[in-house]
Design a protein around this motif. Sequence first.
Motif, PDB file in Angstrom:
ATOM      1  N   VAL A 297       0.829  -1.206   0.000  1.00 48.28           N
ATOM      2  CA  VAL A 297       0.000   0.000   0.000  1.00 48.28           C
ATOM      3  C   VAL A 297       0.858   1.248   0.000  1.00 48.28           C
ATOM      4  O   VAL A 297       0.529   2.246  -0.647  1.00 48.28           O
ATOM      5  N   ASP A 298       2.005   1.219   0.711  1.00 51.64           N
ATOM      6  CA  ASP A 298       2.886   2.384   0.684  1.00 51.64           C
ATOM      7  C   ASP A 298       3.522   2.558  -0.691  1.00 51.64           C
ATOM      8  O   ASP A 298       3.747   3.685  -1.146  1.00 51.64           O
ATOM      9  N   VAL A 299       3.827   1.447  -1.364  1.00 54.71           N
ATOM     10  CA  VAL A 299       4.366   1.545  -2.719  1.00 54.71           C
ATOM     11  C   VAL A 299       3.353   2.195  -3.657  1.00 54.71           C
ATOM     12  O   VAL A 299       3.684   3.062  -4.469  1.00 54.71           O
TER      13      VAL A 299
ATOM     14  N   LEU B 160      -7.395   3.929  -3.853  1.00 57.34           N
ATOM     15  CA  LEU B 160      -6.884   2.599  -3.569  1.00 57.34           C
ATOM     16  C   LEU B 160      -7.951   1.786  -2.875  1.00 57.34           C
ATOM     17  O   LEU B 160      -8.654   2.307  -1.997  1.00 57.34           O
ATOM     18  N   SER B 161      -8.067   0.533  -3.241  1.00 59.94           N
ATOM     19  CA  SER B 161      -9.051  -0.334  -2.588  1.00 59.94           C
ATOM     20  C   SER B 161      -8.580  -1.772  -2.673  1.00 59.94           C
ATOM     21  O   SER B 161      -7.940  -2.165  -3.646  1.00 59.94           O
ATOM     22  N   SER B 162      -8.905  -2.514  -1.622  1.00 64.94           N
ATOM     23  CA  SER B 162      -8.636  -3.961  -1.576  1.00 64.94           C
ATOM     24  C   SER B 162      -7.169  -4.279  -1.829  1.00 64.94           C
ATOM     25  O   SER B 162      -6.826  -5.167  -2.599  1.00 64.94           O
ATOM     26  N   VAL B 163      -6.268  -3.509  -1.197  1.00 59.65           N
ATOM     27  CA  VAL B 163      -4.842  -3.769  -1.366  1.00 59.65           C
ATOM     28  C   VAL B 163      -4.406  -4.801  -0.337  1.00 59.65           C
ATOM     29  O   VAL B 163      -4.594  -4.605   0.875  1.00 59.65           O
ATOM     30  N   PRO B 164      -3.833  -5.917  -0.749  1.00 58.01           N
ATOM     31  CA  PRO B 164      -3.406  -6.942   0.219  1.00 58.01           C
ATOM     32  C   PRO B 164      -2.282  -6.426   1.119  1.00 58.01           C
ATOM     33  O   PRO B 164      -1.522  -5.529   0.749  1.00 58.01           O
TER      34      PRO B 164
ATOM     35  N   GLY C 285      -5.735  -4.499  -5.743  1.00 62.70           N
ATOM     36  CA  GLY C 285      -4.740  -5.548  -5.681  1.00 62.70           C
ATOM     37  C   GLY C 285      -5.362  -6.863  -5.260  1.00 62.70           C
ATOM     38  O   GLY C 285      -6.305  -6.882  -4.452  1.00 62.70           O
ATOM     39  N   HIS C 286      -4.876  -7.930  -5.819  1.00 68.23           N
ATOM     40  CA  HIS C 286      -5.405  -9.256  -5.509  1.00 68.23           C
ATOM     41  C   HIS C 286      -4.241 -10.212  -5.311  1.00 68.23           C
ATOM     42  O   HIS C 286      -3.335 -10.271  -6.148  1.00 68.23           O
ATOM     43  N   ALA C 287      -4.275 -10.937  -4.200  1.00 66.48           N
ATOM     44  CA  ALA C 287      -3.253 -11.950  -3.941  1.00 66.48           C
ATOM     45  C   ALA C 287      -3.591 -13.208  -4.721  1.00 66.48           C
ATOM     46  O   ALA C 287      -4.725 -13.698  -4.679  1.00 66.48           O
ATOM     47  N   LEU C 288      -2.627 -13.719  -5.458  1.00 65.01           N
ATOM     48  CA  LEU C 288      -2.815 -14.918  -6.265  1.00 65.01           C
ATOM     49  C   LEU C 288      -2.362 -16.153  -5.485  1.00 65.01           C
ATOM     50  O   LEU C 288      -1.532 -16.047  -4.561  1.00 65.01           O
TER      51      LEU C 288
END
Length: 696
Positions: A572-574, A590-594, A631-634
Motif C-alpha cells: 500500500v505504501d508503494v 486505492l481499494s482492496s490492497v493486500p 490488488g489481488h493476492a494470487l
Amino acid sequence: MQGRFKRDGSAPAEPEPHGGAGPNTGSSSPQHAQNPGPAPSGDGGGPGRPGVSAAPTPAPPVKPPSGATGPGSRVALRNWRISTRLVSLLALPVVAATSLGALRISDSMTDIQQLDNMKLLTDMTKQATELATALQDERDQTAGPLSHGGKATDYEVKGYEEKTDRARDNFINSSEEVDSASRNGNLQGVRETVVGLATELDNLDKIRKTAYQSKGNSTQTVDAYHRLITQLLDLSQDMAEATSNPEMIQRTRALAAFSSAKEFASVQRAVIAAALPDNNTTTGNLSDNDRLYADSALESEKSDLAIFRNIYGDQGAEELIQPIEDGNATIDAADKYAERALANSNGLKSLDKRSYKDWVDDSSTKIEQMKKIEHTLLEDMEQKARELRSASEREAIISGALILLVLGVSLVGAFVIARSMIRSLRRLQETANKVAQDRLPELVKQLSESDPQDVDTSVESVGVHSRDEIGQVAAAFDDVHREAVRLAAEQALLRGNVNAMFTNLSRRSQGLIQRQLSLISELESREADPDQLSSLFKLDHLATRMRRNGENLLVLAGEEPGRRWTRPVPLVDVLRAAASEVEQYERIELSSVPTTEVAGRVVNDLVHLLAELLENATSFSSPQTKVKVTGHALPDGRVLIEIHDTGIGLSPEDLAAINERLASPPTVDVSVSRRCVWTSWWRPRSRSCRTTPASR
C-alpha cells in the motif's frame, strides 16, 4: 479515496487541514530512500555518484586480417578473370547449340504437334465431308418426291435420312477426339466451331418436317440444308489455321474451294429436281425465286472452280478436274440443261419434257466425279501430312543427337573450369554468411555490452587471395568487414559517451531537485497560511515529477536510479508513493490492497513503473472520474495489481502492440523517450509486478 498522497508514500487517514493536502515533513517512505553518502551539490552528480564525469575515449584500432598469403602465379587458373572463365564456360555450348539448330528442334517439335493436329483434323474433315455428302444426297434425292406429295415415311426418303443420321453420329464421335486435344490448349477454336456445329445439327429434324412443303419455294429447304453443309465444309479452313506449313495450307484451301464448288453443283441439282414433274409428259414449273437462287449457285460454282485452279495450280488442277470438264457427254448435257433452264423465266419450259428422276440421274454423274476428286484431295493431304511428320521427326532426332554430343564434350571441359570458380565462390559465400549471421552480430553485441577497448576487433580474412575478380571481391569484403567492425566500435563508444552525458546531466539535476525538495519540505513545515501551503504542495508535487523525469533519463542511459530502499515496504505504501508522483493524484483511489510487502531492491523500480501507468490513466480519462487501483493476492504468492479508468481505452491492435513491447522491449530511441519510458524501466527490474491485457 480521500486525502492527499504525499511524495514520501504515506497518506493520512483524514484529509489535511485548510481543505488541501500536504506532505509530512519527515520522509521514511520508499520515495525518499537514499544510499548513504554525502549530500549532493548543485553542480555535482546525483545521489550515490557525486561528481561523476564520463569522459570519451578513442575507439580502439582495428587489427589487420591474419593469415594472408600471396595470390600465386598470374597464369594460374584461379587467377583468370571472371569474364574469361564465363566466356570459356559458355561460349562452346552456346555456339554448338546455336550452330546445330536448337531452335530447329523446337520448330520441328512444333511442326510435329501441328501435323498431329492436322491428322486429327483431316480425319474429322473426312467425317464432315461424308456428312456433307449425305446431307446433299438427302436434300437432292428427296426434293422430287417431297415436292410432289411424297411423305417423310416413304421408303425412298427414309433411306436417305437414315444414311444421314449414321454419318452424323460418326461425325459427332470423331469430334470427341478434338475435344480431348483442346484441353491441352490446342485446337481451342476448332472445338468451339465443332460445338456450334453440333448444336446446328440438332435442328436437322426441324428442317425435315417442313422440307419442300412450300410450293414454288424450294429455296427455303435447299438453303436450310446449304447452311448446315457450308458450316461442315468450313472445317477445312480450320485445318489451314492449325498448321504453319505453306504446302499444307495451300492444300486445305484448295480442298475448301473445291468442296464449295461441289456444294453449289448439288444446290442446282436440288432446285431443278424440285421444279421438274414426276413424269416425262408435262413440263416443270420453276419459280423466279428458285431460278435466281439456283443461277447464283451456278455462278458460285464457276467462281470456286476458278479459285481452286488458282490455289492448286493450273496444271495440277486441270488434271484433277478433267473428268468433269472433258469427254463426258452426260456431264456436258446436264451442265447445258442447267444453264438453259436457269437462263430466264421460261428457260425450263422451253426445254424437252423430263422427269426429276432423269435429271437427278444425269446431274449425279458430275457430282459423283466431284466426290472422287474431293476424296483424292483428302488422301493427298493425309499422305503429305504423314511425310512431313516423318521428315520433322527425323530432323529433330538428328539435330538432337548432334547437339547432345557437342554439349557432352563442352560440359566436360566446362566442368574443369567451373570447379576452380566454385571452390573460391563457395569459400567466399561461407565466410560471408558466417560474418553476416554470427561473427559481426556477436562482435556488435560484445561492443554494446562491454568496454570497446576490451573486445578483440581483429578481422579474419576470407582466405581467397587470387588475382581474379573473386579474389578482388574477397579483398573488398575483408575491407568492408574491417570497416563495419570499426564503425561498430565507434558507435559503441559514441553510445557510451552519450549515455555518460545523460548520466552526468541527470545526476546533477537529481541533486538539485533533491535539495529543492528538502527546501520545500522545510518551508511546508513552517507555513501556516492555507493558500501558501497549497502552493507549496503544488510546487512540491512538480518537483517530485521532475525527479521522476530525471530518473527516466537515467533509465534511458542504462543507469540505475540513485534512490535505494533496502528494507521490505508494504504494498500500500508503494502504491501511495506511485500516486504521489502523478499530477492528478487526487483522482486516484486505492481499494482492496493486500497486506503484502515488496522486496526493497525493487521498490523504487515498482514505484516508478506504477507512476507511469497511473500518469497514463489520469491523462487519458475524464478529469471528473476516478482512477481505481486494486490488488489481488494470487494462489502462487504473486500479487495482481489492476488500474481501472474510464478513458478512451485501447484498440485490440494497440493493446497487442504494447504487450509485445513489454515482452520484447525495443531498442532505446526517440519514440521510447517520448512515450514508453516505463517499458524500458520494466525490462531490467520490475519482474515481480504482473498486469493483464484488460488493465493499463
